[in-house]
Design a protein around this motif. Structure first.
Motif, PDB file in Angstrom:
ATOM      1  N   HIS A 156       0.830  -1.022  -0.012  1.00 11.48           N
ATOM      2  CA  HIS A 156      -0.038   0.044  -0.103  1.00 11.48           C
ATOM      3  C   HIS A 156       0.913   1.512   0.178  1.00 11.48           C
ATOM      4  CE1 HIS A 156      -3.479   2.529   0.663  1.00 11.48           C
ATOM      5  NE2 HIS A 156      -3.015   2.751   1.673  1.00 11.48           N
ATOM      6  N   THR A 176      -2.372   2.119 -11.989  1.00 15.85           N
ATOM      7  CA  THR A 176      -3.128   1.501 -11.025  1.00 15.85           C
ATOM      8  C   THR A 176      -2.330  -0.174 -10.975  1.00 15.85           C
ATOM      9  OG1 THR A 176      -5.043   2.116 -12.257  1.00 15.85           O
ATOM     10  CG2 THR A 176      -5.500   0.017 -10.789  1.00 15.85           C
ATOM     11  N   ASN A 229      -0.048   8.248 -11.690  1.00 10.86           N
ATOM     12  CA  ASN A 229      -1.504   7.683 -12.459  1.00 10.86           C
ATOM     13  C   ASN A 229      -1.609   6.250 -12.832  1.00 10.86           C
ATOM     14  OD1 ASN A 229      -2.655  10.289 -11.973  1.00 10.86           O
ATOM     15  ND2 ASN A 229      -1.585  10.977 -13.692  1.00 10.86           N
ATOM     16  N   LYS A 271       0.558   5.540  -7.706  1.00 10.66           N
ATOM     17  CA  LYS A 271      -0.485   6.534  -7.837  1.00 10.66           C
ATOM     18  C   LYS A 271      -0.135   7.773  -8.423  1.00 10.66           C
ATOM     19  CE  LYS A 271      -4.397   8.475  -5.064  1.00 10.66           C
ATOM     20  NZ  LYS A 271      -4.730   8.647  -3.895  1.00 10.66           N
ATOM     21  N   ALA A 319       1.782   0.881  -4.230  1.00  6.12           N
ATOM     22  CA  ALA A 319       0.605   1.462  -4.858  1.00  6.12           C
ATOM     23  C   ALA A 319       0.467   3.065  -4.685  1.00  6.12           C
ATOM     24  CB  ALA A 319      -0.630   1.132  -3.958  1.00  6.12           C
ATOM     25  N   ALA A 320       1.210   3.405  -3.616  1.00  8.99           N
ATOM     26  CA  ALA A 320       1.255   4.909  -3.412  1.00  8.99           C
ATOM     27  C   ALA A 320       2.044   5.393  -4.340  1.00  8.99           C
ATOM     28  CB  ALA A 320       2.100   5.214  -2.079  1.00  8.99           C
TER      29      ALA A 320
END
Length: 311
Positions: free
Chosen positions: A27, A40, A38, A35, A31-32
């Protein structure tokens, strides 16, 4: 009582640390950072939860297998701490091992199919086999079993990276890949050293029982004092690694990172070096093992904390 015995048997707190490590790393590191540009992640949050469940299921099965092989030894030397043969029978333990491994490996194959890389599931199958082999034979030999468990704990941080196929593609955003890989190397090294220190410390605690079963663990092979020296060297190596990280934080202006590492990682490890130098009892190594577990928790907490410190 049987439910509590089950959670004690699988060592629920260790599983919680492992599962949290994987979830938080994905996470706050993978993921961070994806992000920001942009992108996924390949795995959804539910997918990462299933991945963590797969890992802890196989790890739990390994813990039960370990107690199964140690049943006679633990019955004699740790009669008050074992639950096998009391609330959970040996036959039930084997059913639990089969169910947990089936769940873990089954989830691994499902997730590997989802990311279109079935060969990833072989990693989980091999891990289950290695944990069985560890309990049956490898832990009887000096350092081999210790290094295996430490290596598997370090590998936990690599698992979510393997399931993010985008990260492994040639030409993928080099800056993002570098951030993820640096974090992976740092946390993996931290997990490896803290786990190795704990594993050797536990071997010192179990010396009497291991001698009775002809184990050749490191303390039995080289003696108490030499093992104490090895543990001290590993603790100092961990201090040096954290110290280098603190140096990077300070020069980079990350003062919150620096002070957290100093107070919650470096300080509890370093202040325990002196007592460890003169340790003469098994209890001293039990304290060392407990301190390493606390440091592990503080280390995993850096995943969300360092993310928010950087905001």
């Amino acid at each position: 009582k049987k439910i509590f015995a089950f959670f004690k048997l699988i060592r629920w707190f260790n599983l919680l640390i492992t599962g949290a490590s994987l979830l938080l790393f994905h996470h706050f590191v993978i993921a961070a950072n994806m992000k920001v540009i942009n992108l996924t992640p390949t795995l959804s949050f539910a997918g990462v939860l299933l991945l963590a469940l797969s890992v802890v299921s196989i790890m739990a099965a390994g813990n039960v297998v370990n107690d199964y092989f140690d049943f006679a030894q633990d019955k004699k030397y740790k009669p008050n701490s074992t639950v096998l043969g009391k609330l959970i029978s040996l036959d039930e333990a084997m059913y639990i091992v089969f169910a947990l491994n089936a769940l873990g490996i089954g989830l691994a194959f499902f997730l590997a199919w989802k990311v279109e890389s079935l060969k990833l599931a072989n990693v989980f199958l091999l891990t289950a086999i290695l944990l069985w082999q560890y309990s049956a034979t490898l832990k009887k030999y000096p350092l081999i079993g210790n290094l295996l468990i430490a290596g598997l704990c370090a590998f936990v941080f690599a698992i979510p990276v393997l399931f993010e196929s985008q990260l492994l593609q040639p030409g993928f955003n080099p800056a993002l890949k570098q951030i993820v890989m640096l974090n992976l190397q740092g946390y993996a090294l931290f997990a490896f050293l803290t786990t190795l220190i704990r594993e050797i410390s536990k071997d010192v605690e179990d010396m009497e029982a291991d001698v009775s079963t002809n184990h050749k663990t490191l303390p039995i092979l080289i003696g108490f004092k030499a093992t104490r020296f090895v543990v001290v060297m590993l603790v100092l190596l961990l201090c040096v690694a954290i110290g280098l990280l603190m140096y990077v934080f300070w020069n980079g202006g990350a003062k919150n990172h620096f002070w957290y590492a100093a107070l919650f990682l470096q300080f509890p490890i370093f202040v325990n070096v002196l007592p460890l130098l003169v340790a003469e009892r098994k209890l001293d190594f039990k304290v060392q093992s407990t301190i390493m577990k606390v440091v592990m928790v503080f280390g995993i907490a850096t995943l969300p904390l360092f993310h928010y410190f950087s905001k």
